[in-house]
Design a protein around this motif. Structure first.
Motif, short mmCIF file in Angstrom:
data_model
loop_
_atom_site.label_atom_id
_atom_site.label_comp_id
_atom_site.label_asym_id
_atom_site.label_seq_id
_atom_site.Cartn_x
_atom_site.Cartn_y
_atom_site.Cartn_z
N ALA A 97 -24.68 -21.01 10.32
CA ALA A 97 -24.70 -22.14 9.39
C ALA A 97 -26.12 -22.51 9.00
O ALA A 97 -26.35 -23.07 7.92
CB ALA A 97 -24.00 -23.35 10.02
N TRP A 98 -27.08 -22.20 9.84
CA TRP A 98 -28.49 -22.48 9.56
C TRP A 98 -29.26 -21.22 9.17
O TRP A 98 -30.24 -21.29 8.43
CB TRP A 98 -29.17 -23.11 10.78
CG TRP A 98 -28.63 -24.43 11.16
CD1 TRP A 98 -28.98 -25.65 10.63
CD2 TRP A 98 -27.64 -24.71 12.16
NE1 TRP A 98 -28.27 -26.66 11.24
CE2 TRP A 98 -27.43 -26.11 12.18
CE3 TRP A 98 -26.89 -23.92 13.02
CZ2 TRP A 98 -26.54 -26.72 13.05
CZ3 TRP A 98 -25.97 -24.52 13.88
CH2 TRP A 98 -25.80 -25.91 13.89
N GLU A 99 -28.83 -20.06 9.70
CA GLU A 99 -29.60 -18.83 9.54
C GLU A 99 -29.19 -18.01 8.33
O GLU A 99 -29.87 -17.04 7.99
CB GLU A 99 -29.46 -17.97 10.80
CG GLU A 99 -30.10 -18.60 12.02
CD GLU A 99 -29.88 -17.79 13.29
OE1 GLU A 99 -30.73 -17.87 14.20
OE2 GLU A 99 -28.86 -17.06 13.37
N LEU A 121 -36.01 -18.55 16.22
CA LEU A 121 -36.31 -18.75 17.63
C LEU A 121 -35.44 -19.87 18.17
O LEU A 121 -34.90 -19.78 19.29
CB LEU A 121 -37.80 -19.11 17.79
CG LEU A 121 -38.25 -19.53 19.19
CD1 LEU A 121 -38.11 -18.38 20.18
CD2 LEU A 121 -39.69 -20.04 19.15
N ALA A 122 -35.28 -20.91 17.36
CA ALA A 122 -34.41 -22.03 17.72
C ALA A 122 -34.12 -22.83 16.46
O ALA A 122 -34.91 -22.85 15.52
CB ALA A 122 -35.07 -22.93 18.77
N VAL A 123 -32.97 -23.49 16.46
CA VAL A 123 -32.66 -24.49 15.45
C VAL A 123 -32.88 -25.84 16.11
O VAL A 123 -32.24 -26.17 17.11
CB VAL A 123 -31.19 -24.37 14.96
CG1 VAL A 123 -30.86 -25.53 14.02
CG2 VAL A 123 -30.97 -23.04 14.27
N VAL A 124 -33.81 -26.63 15.56
CA VAL A 124 -34.10 -27.93 16.14
C VAL A 124 -33.64 -29.02 15.18
O VAL A 124 -33.75 -28.87 13.96
CB VAL A 124 -35.59 -28.09 16.50
CG1 VAL A 124 -36.02 -27.01 17.47
CG2 VAL A 124 -36.47 -28.06 15.26
N SER A 140 -44.40 -20.76 13.30
CA SER A 140 -44.16 -21.32 11.97
C SER A 140 -42.80 -22.02 11.92
O SER A 140 -41.92 -21.79 12.75
CB SER A 140 -44.23 -20.22 10.91
OG SER A 140 -43.26 -19.23 11.14
N ILE A 141 -42.66 -22.88 10.91
CA ILE A 141 -41.49 -23.75 10.78
C ILE A 141 -40.86 -23.56 9.41
O ILE A 141 -41.56 -23.51 8.39
CB ILE A 141 -41.90 -25.24 10.95
CG1 ILE A 141 -42.45 -25.48 12.36
CG2 ILE A 141 -40.73 -26.18 10.66
CD1 ILE A 141 -43.06 -26.87 12.52
N VAL A 145 -39.17 -21.41 13.94
CA VAL A 145 -38.32 -22.55 14.27
C VAL A 145 -37.69 -23.08 12.99
O VAL A 145 -38.39 -23.36 12.01
CB VAL A 145 -39.13 -23.66 14.97
CG1 VAL A 145 -38.35 -24.97 15.00
CG2 VAL A 145 -39.49 -23.24 16.39
N LEU A 146 -36.37 -23.17 12.99
CA LEU A 146 -35.64 -23.75 11.86
C LEU A 146 -35.49 -25.24 12.14
O LEU A 146 -34.82 -25.64 13.10
CB LEU A 146 -34.27 -23.07 11.73
CG LEU A 146 -33.38 -23.33 10.51
CD1 LEU A 146 -32.78 -24.72 10.51
CD2 LEU A 146 -34.12 -23.07 9.21
#
Length: 467
Positions: free
Chosen positions: A26-28, A40-43, A64-65, A87-88
């Motif tokens: 859903a985020w990637e 690397l992670a969804v924050v 990077s973000i 990082v997302l």
């Protein structure tokens, strides 16, 4: 290093808001399913302070973000790359309406507020926030501002940029710029707000915004007209502007094939003019419904007398108006159901649109006979969604692989010849990044790179997007 960063992020936000396992698509993955990365992670920070802390932590670990709103973008600008090292940062938890000032006609909101939520909050206060998009049930204000979204009412109210008075932004250094001014006049130096709007998360992360509101229109009428060609549609626009002036809030044009796709995939949506070569959706606001209906019917009557349109219907209720808009807003979903297509979100001088479409349609058909053109958009402000679908029966992925690059060049070269832009409201993202240097002047690109270098010298915010 990544393990240490993840530990720090969990301490800052809580383990529930740092996602590394399970299905993160859903985020990637982007809305069009063309870009699929690995984060690397969804924050999911819950406040501006937490966003700033995340940016600082990522800076210390040289990570990077990628900022993300509702993930409804169409140019691949809001999903991570495939490295697994980015990082997302999702702003979805930051969804508060911070306040409404009726006397000042402003509303201050978190960047993660869904557009429909903002529209409803304004309506509940007896006011109007006019930004309106097909994705308004899932797109966010932060994303709208980051891409300078347009939508269906730009003709009267302008793009997202014109609807924003102030911003709150977390910089690449993790500082917070408090720029949530509700002032309409503030001539105290460079307009930092305009730098961040439209920058697609490459210069800073928008966390809050102060938005313009308007008195809620008392009278509103919507009409659908049938026309033989775009020349007639442009002439109708001129006629409507002369007689309706600022009351004209919407002027959308739809080709026969674009509405054919709606009928094919959503047969429950009625189309009053299925045989019309072009359909035109008009919306007018006035002091009351009666005045709106009378003015709209008068203009359409003149258009019929002058041979600009063949027929027209005026909605007499909110339900009928919504049905007409539903027809227009279902085109993108119908395209998606039909299969992958080559999208072009372009802007042109309105006067140039008929010639551009005629010449470019012919050139594309000559290149690939049977190619299907899904042509629709905001004629009132010169923005066309000029999309290319594979010939019937041909594999859409194979068609894109074989022709997308050449078709993009053909369309964008034509846009340039007619004095237009290769991106009207969707942005550049990853999709158009390589084409931008061909259609943007070297001086403009150099200035853009200097701005990026000044505000994000280490290139940690949404890298390899736009530039």
């Amino acid at each position: 290093m990544s393990h240490a960063l993840l530990t720090e992020l969990r301490e800052l936000l809580g383990p529930a808001h740092v996602l590394t396992d399970g299905d993160l698509s859903a985020w990637e993955r982007d809305w069009r399913k063309r870009y699929h990365g690995k984060a690397l992670a969804v924050v999911r920070p819950g406040s501006t302070e937490e966003v700033a802390a995340v940016v600082q932590a990522c800076g210390l670990h040289d990570v990077s973000i990628v900022p993300q709103g509702g993930n409804t973008g169409l140019v691949g600008g809001g999903v991570p790359d495939g490295s697994g090292r980015q990082v997302l940062l999702s702003l979805s938890r930051m969804n508060r309406v911070r306040g409404i000032d009726p006397a000042n006609l402003t509303m201050t909101v978190d960047a993660g507020c869904i557009l429909q939520q903002v529209q409803q909050a304004a309506d509940d206060a007896g006011l109007l926030f006019p930004l309106s998009l097909a994705a308004e049930g899932s797109c966010t204000i932060g994303g709208n501002l980051s891409t300078n979204a347009g939508g269906t009412q730009v003709l009267r109210y302008g793009n997202a940029r014109e609807l924003c008075l102030g911003l709150e932004v977390v910089t690449a250094a993790g500082e917070v710029w408090e720029g949530l001014s509700g002032l309409r006049k503030d001539n105290t130096g460079y307009d930092l707000r305009d730098l961040f709007i439209g920058s697609e998360g490459t210069l800073g992360i928008i966390t809050g915004a102060t938005l313009k509101l308007y008195p809620r229109p008392v009278g509103r009428r919507t009409a659908l007209a049938a026309a033989q060609g775009l020349e007639q549609a442009v002439a109708l626009l001129e006629l409507a502007r002369r007689h309706l002036d600022a009351g004209l809030t919407g002027f959308e044009v739809m080709s026969a094939f674009s509405l054919h796709l709606v009928g094919k995939h959503f047969p429950q949506i009625p189309n009053p003019f299925p045989a019309a070569p072009w359909s035109i959706l008009l919306e007018l606001v006035a002091s009351d419904d009666g005045q709106a209906q009378e003015a709209l019917e008068s203009v359409l009557g003149l258009a019929l007398e002058q041979g600009l349109i063949d027929d027209a219907v005026v909605a007499e209720s909110l339900a009928q108006s919504q049905a007409l808009w539903h027809l227009r807003e279902s085109i993108s979903l119908a395209q998606s159901e039909e299969g992958l297509n080559i999208k072009h979100d372009i802007s042109l001088p309105v006067s140039a649109i008929p010639a551009f479409v005629a010449q470019t349609d012919a050139a594309l058909q000559a290149r690939v006979p049977g190619v299907r053109l899904v042509n629709f958009g905001h004629l009132g402000d010169g923005n066309l969604h000029y999309n290319v679908q594979a010939p019937a029966g041909e594999s859409a992925p194979a068609f894109l692989a074989a022709h997308e690059e050449a078709f993009n060049a053909l369309v964008y070269d034509a846009v340039c010849r007619f004095g237009g832009s290769i991106s009207a409201e969707h942005g550049i993202g990853a999709l158009k990044r390589e084409q931008l240097p061909q259609y943007k002047s070297p001086v403009a690109l150099r200035l853009m790179r200097q701005v990026k270098s000044a505000l994000d010298p280490l290139g940690r915010l949404n890298p390899r997007r736009v530039l």
